[in-house]
Design a protein around this motif. Structure first.
Motif, PDB file in Angstrom:
ATOM      1  N   VAL A 296      22.289 -52.982 -13.296  1.00 11.86           N
ATOM      2  CA  VAL A 296      23.728 -52.941 -13.529  1.00 11.86           C
ATOM      3  C   VAL A 296      24.214 -54.385 -13.651  1.00 11.86           C
ATOM      4  O   VAL A 296      23.552 -55.320 -13.187  1.00 11.86           O
ATOM      5  CB  VAL A 296      24.480 -52.213 -12.390  1.00 11.86           C
ATOM      6  N   GLY A 297      25.362 -54.561 -14.274  1.00  8.63           N
ATOM      7  CA  GLY A 297      25.924 -55.897 -14.450  1.00  8.63           C
ATOM      8  C   GLY A 297      27.368 -55.960 -13.983  1.00  8.63           C
ATOM      9  O   GLY A 297      28.150 -55.036 -14.250  1.00  8.63           O
ATOM     10  N   LEU A 298      27.716 -57.047 -13.281  1.00 10.14           N
ATOM     11  CA  LEU A 298      29.067 -57.211 -12.730  1.00 10.14           C
ATOM     12  C   LEU A 298      29.517 -58.665 -12.835  1.00 10.14           C
ATOM     13  O   LEU A 298      28.692 -59.589 -12.816  1.00 10.14           O
ATOM     14  CB  LEU A 298      29.104 -56.802 -11.255  1.00 10.14           C
ATOM     15  N   LEU A 299      30.838 -58.845 -12.911  1.00  6.78           N
ATOM     16  CA  LEU A 299      31.470 -60.155 -12.763  1.00  6.78           C
ATOM     17  C   LEU A 299      31.990 -60.255 -11.323  1.00  6.78           C
ATOM     18  O   LEU A 299      33.078 -59.765 -11.020  1.00  6.78           O
ATOM     19  CB  LEU A 299      32.634 -60.317 -13.747  1.00  6.78           C
ATOM     20  N   PRO A 300      31.239 -60.851 -10.411  1.00  5.45           N
ATOM     21  CA  PRO A 300      31.612 -60.788  -8.999  1.00  5.45           C
ATOM     22  C   PRO A 300      32.803 -61.648  -8.618  1.00  5.45           C
ATOM     23  O   PRO A 300      33.349 -61.494  -7.526  1.00  5.45           O
ATOM     24  CB  PRO A 300      30.340 -61.286  -8.293  1.00  5.45           C
ATOM     25  N   ASP A 301      33.223 -62.575  -9.498  1.00  4.60           N
ATOM     26  CA  ASP A 301      34.392 -63.401  -9.178  1.00  4.60           C
ATOM     27  C   ASP A 301      35.659 -62.856  -9.831  1.00  4.60           C
ATOM     28  O   ASP A 301      36.668 -63.548  -9.910  1.00  4.60           O
ATOM     29  CB  ASP A 301      34.162 -64.857  -9.586  1.00  4.60           C
ATOM     30  N   GLN A 302      35.620 -61.607 -10.270  1.00  4.82           N
ATOM     31  CA  GLN A 302      36.804 -60.946 -10.812  1.00  4.82           C
ATOM     32  C   GLN A 302      37.588 -60.320  -9.665  1.00  4.82           C
ATOM     33  O   GLN A 302      37.008 -59.696  -8.770  1.00  4.82           O
ATOM     34  CB  GLN A 302      36.403 -59.888 -11.829  1.00  4.82           C
ATOM     35  N   VAL A 303      38.906 -60.482  -9.671  1.00  6.53           N
ATOM     36  CA  VAL A 303      39.734 -59.989  -8.568  1.00  6.53           C
ATOM     37  C   VAL A 303      39.868 -58.470  -8.677  1.00  6.53           C
ATOM     38  O   VAL A 303      40.388 -57.953  -9.668  1.00  6.53           O
ATOM     39  CB  VAL A 303      41.127 -60.648  -8.589  1.00  6.53           C
ATOM     40  N   PRO A 304      39.429 -57.719  -7.659  1.00 11.77           N
ATOM     41  CA  PRO A 304      39.502 -56.258  -7.703  1.00 11.77           C
ATOM     42  C   PRO A 304      40.889 -55.774  -7.300  1.00 11.77           C
ATOM     43  O   PRO A 304      41.700 -56.535  -6.760  1.00 11.77           O
ATOM     44  CB  PRO A 304      38.455 -55.842  -6.665  1.00 11.77           C
ATOM     45  N   PRO A 305      41.190 -54.505  -7.531  1.00 13.53           N
ATOM     46  CA  PRO A 305      42.460 -53.946  -7.076  1.00 13.53           C
ATOM     47  C   PRO A 305      42.561 -53.962  -5.550  1.00 13.53           C
ATOM     48  O   PRO A 305      41.552 -54.017  -4.841  1.00 13.53           O
ATOM     49  CB  PRO A 305      42.438 -52.509  -7.613  1.00 13.53           C
ATOM     50  N   GLU A 306      43.783 -53.880  -5.076  1.00 12.80           N
ATOM     51  CA  GLU A 306      44.036 -53.887  -3.638  1.00 12.80           C
ATOM     52  C   GLU A 306      43.294 -52.742  -2.950  1.00 12.80           C
ATOM     53  O   GLU A 306      43.235 -51.620  -3.448  1.00 12.80           O
ATOM     54  CB  GLU A 306      45.543 -53.750  -3.384  1.00 12.80           C
ATOM     55  N   GLY A 307      42.707 -53.035  -1.806  1.00 16.01           N
ATOM     56  CA  GLY A 307      41.976 -52.043  -1.054  1.00 16.01           C
ATOM     57  C   GLY A 307      40.523 -51.910  -1.444  1.00 16.01           C
ATOM     58  O   GLY A 307      39.781 -51.140  -0.842  1.00 16.01           O
ATOM     59  N   GLN A 308      40.089 -52.684  -2.434  1.00 16.04           N
ATOM     60  CA  GLN A 308      38.730 -52.567  -2.937  1.00 16.04           C
ATOM     61  C   GLN A 308      37.962 -53.884  -2.834  1.00 16.04           C
ATOM     62  O   GLN A 308      36.993 -54.115  -3.544  1.00 16.04           O
ATOM     63  CB  GLN A 308      38.761 -52.078  -4.382  1.00 16.04           C
ATOM     64  N   GLY A 309      38.428 -54.730  -1.914  1.00 14.64           N
ATOM     65  CA  GLY A 309      37.768 -56.009  -1.727  1.00 14.64           C
ATOM     66  C   GLY A 309      38.035 -56.554  -0.340  1.00 14.64           C
ATOM     67  O   GLY A 309      38.667 -55.901   0.502  1.00 14.64           O
ATOM     68  N   LEU A 310      37.575 -57.769  -0.120  1.00 15.07           N
ATOM     69  CA  LEU A 310      37.783 -58.478   1.137  1.00 15.07           C
ATOM     70  C   LEU A 310      38.239 -59.899   0.831  1.00 15.07           C
ATOM     71  O   LEU A 310      37.862 -60.473  -0.197  1.00 15.07           O
ATOM     72  CB  LEU A 310      36.483 -58.546   1.950  1.00 15.07           C
ATOM     73  N   TRP A 311      39.033 -60.473   1.732  1.00 12.99           N
ATOM     74  CA  TRP A 311      39.392 -61.881   1.611  1.00 12.99           C
ATOM     75  C   TRP A 311      38.225 -62.704   2.135  1.00 12.99           C
ATOM     76  O   TRP A 311      37.785 -62.541   3.263  1.00 12.99           O
ATOM     77  CB  TRP A 311      40.667 -62.187   2.383  1.00 12.99           C
ATOM     78  N   SER A 312      37.689 -63.571   1.281  1.00  6.07           N
ATOM     79  CA  SER A 312      36.512 -64.347   1.638  1.00  6.07           C
ATOM     80  C   SER A 312      36.623 -65.737   1.011  1.00  6.07           C
ATOM     81  O   SER A 312      37.142 -65.875  -0.107  1.00  6.07           O
ATOM     82  CB  SER A 312      35.248 -63.639   1.128  1.00  6.07           C
ATOM     83  N   PRO A 313      36.139 -66.773   1.690  1.00  9.37           N
ATOM     84  CA  PRO A 313      36.261 -68.136   1.150  1.00  9.37           C
ATOM     85  C   PRO A 313      35.529 -68.306  -0.182  1.00  9.37           C
ATOM     86  O   PRO A 313      34.404 -67.829  -0.357  1.00  9.37           O
ATOM     87  CB  PRO A 313      35.611 -69.009   2.237  1.00  9.37           C
ATOM     88  N   PHE A 314      36.197 -68.980  -1.105  1.00 11.55           N
ATOM     89  CA  PHE A 314      35.627 -69.324  -2.400  1.00 11.55           C
ATOM     90  C   PHE A 314      36.065 -70.744  -2.704  1.00 11.55           C
ATOM     91  O   PHE A 314      37.244 -71.005  -2.886  1.00 11.55           O
ATOM     92  CB  PHE A 314      36.122 -68.349  -3.476  1.00 11.55           C
ATOM     93  N   PHE A 315      35.139 -71.664  -2.688  1.00 13.38           N
ATOM     94  CA  PHE A 315      35.453 -73.080  -2.787  1.00 13.38           C
ATOM     95  C   PHE A 315      36.465 -73.504  -1.720  1.00 13.38           C
ATOM     96  O   PHE A 315      37.391 -74.266  -1.973  1.00 13.38           O
ATOM     97  CB  PHE A 315      35.964 -73.450  -4.177  1.00 13.38           C
ATOM     98  N   GLY A 316      36.297 -72.969  -0.514  1.00 13.41           N
ATOM     99  CA  GLY A 316      37.103 -73.406   0.616  1.00 13.41           C
ATOM    100  C   GLY A 316      38.460 -72.764   0.752  1.00 13.41           C
ATOM    101  O   GLY A 316      39.228 -73.112   1.650  1.00 13.41           O
TER     102      GLY A 316
END
Length: 290
Positions: free
Chosen positions: A172-192
């Motif tokens: 499968v292929g994904l763009l992991p730095d694409q912002v997902p809809p609310e409720g479908q992700g986590l807040w995580s550090p990216f470049f600080g």
């Protein structure tokens, strides 16, 4: 617009990239919002404008090359570096989660991999959301429905199909730095700085035992084609979802730092997520990528 798109698809790659470079600078100079976001994102990662100014032209090249990638049946020339990093997991019967940040010609990453390997290892499954404009939706459908690429809807049904593909030993292929809809992700550090980050990639690996392969498709100068690099994660993903998401963000950072002049610094990576399909995804512990 459809006629213009088809005309551009016939042009040589060197000309498309030349026109695209000019387009990139026109947009950069004309749009204050885009320019400020570009500079802020690059600064957040520790880069001066002089370090990443080439990325302005590459953003335009990304747009200009789309007609060639979407409407021509064969992908342009793409040299693959260390393809054994892809073939080794497949030889072991394991699925692959291809991750590609908004870097270089990420549109070609799936096309080139599918063109080379689908006959032997099956199609690559991607999530697909049709465009709102009818003409653009038709063009994108042509681009997505090509040999070796299996496009599935951006809902729970599509996610289930991705899981089944991985369990069959496909990719499968994904763009992991694409912002997902609310409720479908986590807040995580990216470049600080905390960025809302999809959990789908981590969940797919945790549920199927698939291997992560990071694909970086760089443009060569003067329209001479592309070079695809494959990387593996330095360590297996953690069983903790929060830690696994952080690991993937860190892996994306390292990949971007290998070619910062081709990253889409103007992408709104730190925006607030939109409210969409959150309740249904959360109720099953699933994830729907944008």
């Amino acid at each position: 617009m459809p006629s213009l798109f088809r005309l551009f698809s016939l042009l040589p790659l060197w000309l498309l990239h030349g026109v695209g470079a000019v387009l990139g600078w026109v947009v950069f100079l004309a749009s204050g919002t885009y320019r400020r976001r570009f500079l802020a994102n690059a600064r957040q990662a520790g880069y001066r404008f002089a370090d990443v100014r080439a990325a302005v032209g590459h953003a335009g090249r990304m747009v200009a090359e789309l007609p060639r990638l979407w409407l021509r049946p064969e992908p342009p020339h793409c040299e693959m570096i260390e393809p054994e990093r892809v073939e080794r997991p497949w030889a072991q019967g394991r699925g692959i989660v291809f991750l590609t940040p908004h870097l270089g010609c990420f549109e070609l990453s799936v096309q080139a991999a599918a063109h080379r390997w689908h006959a032997q290892f099956g199609p690559i499954t991607i999530l697909y959301r049709p465009a709102r404009q009818a003409w653009l939706a038709r063009l994108m459908e042509t681009a997505r429905n090509r040999p070796g690429v299996q496009a599935v809807p951006t809902n729970l049904s599509g996610v289930r199909q991705m899981i089944k593909a991985l369990r069959r030993g496909e990719a499968v292929g994904l763009l992991p730095d694409q912002v997902p809809p609310e409720g479908q992700g986590l807040w995580s550090p990216f470049f600080g700085r905390d960025a809302y980050t999809m959990t789908l990639a981590a969940r797919l690996v945790q549920q199927t035992g698939a291997i992560v392969v990071i694909a970086r498709c760089e443009r060569r100068s003067w329209g001479r084609g592309y070079t695809m690099h494959f990387e593996e994660l330095p360590l297996p993903l953690s069983d903790s979802l929060e830690t696994a998401v952080l690991q993937l963000n860190q892996a994306m950072e390292q990949t971007i730092r290998r070619s910062p002049s081709q990253y889409l610094w103007g992408y709104a990576r730190y925006k607030q997520p939109r409210a969409e399909q959150a309740a249904s995804a959360a109720s099953t512990g699933g994830q729907v990528a944008p």
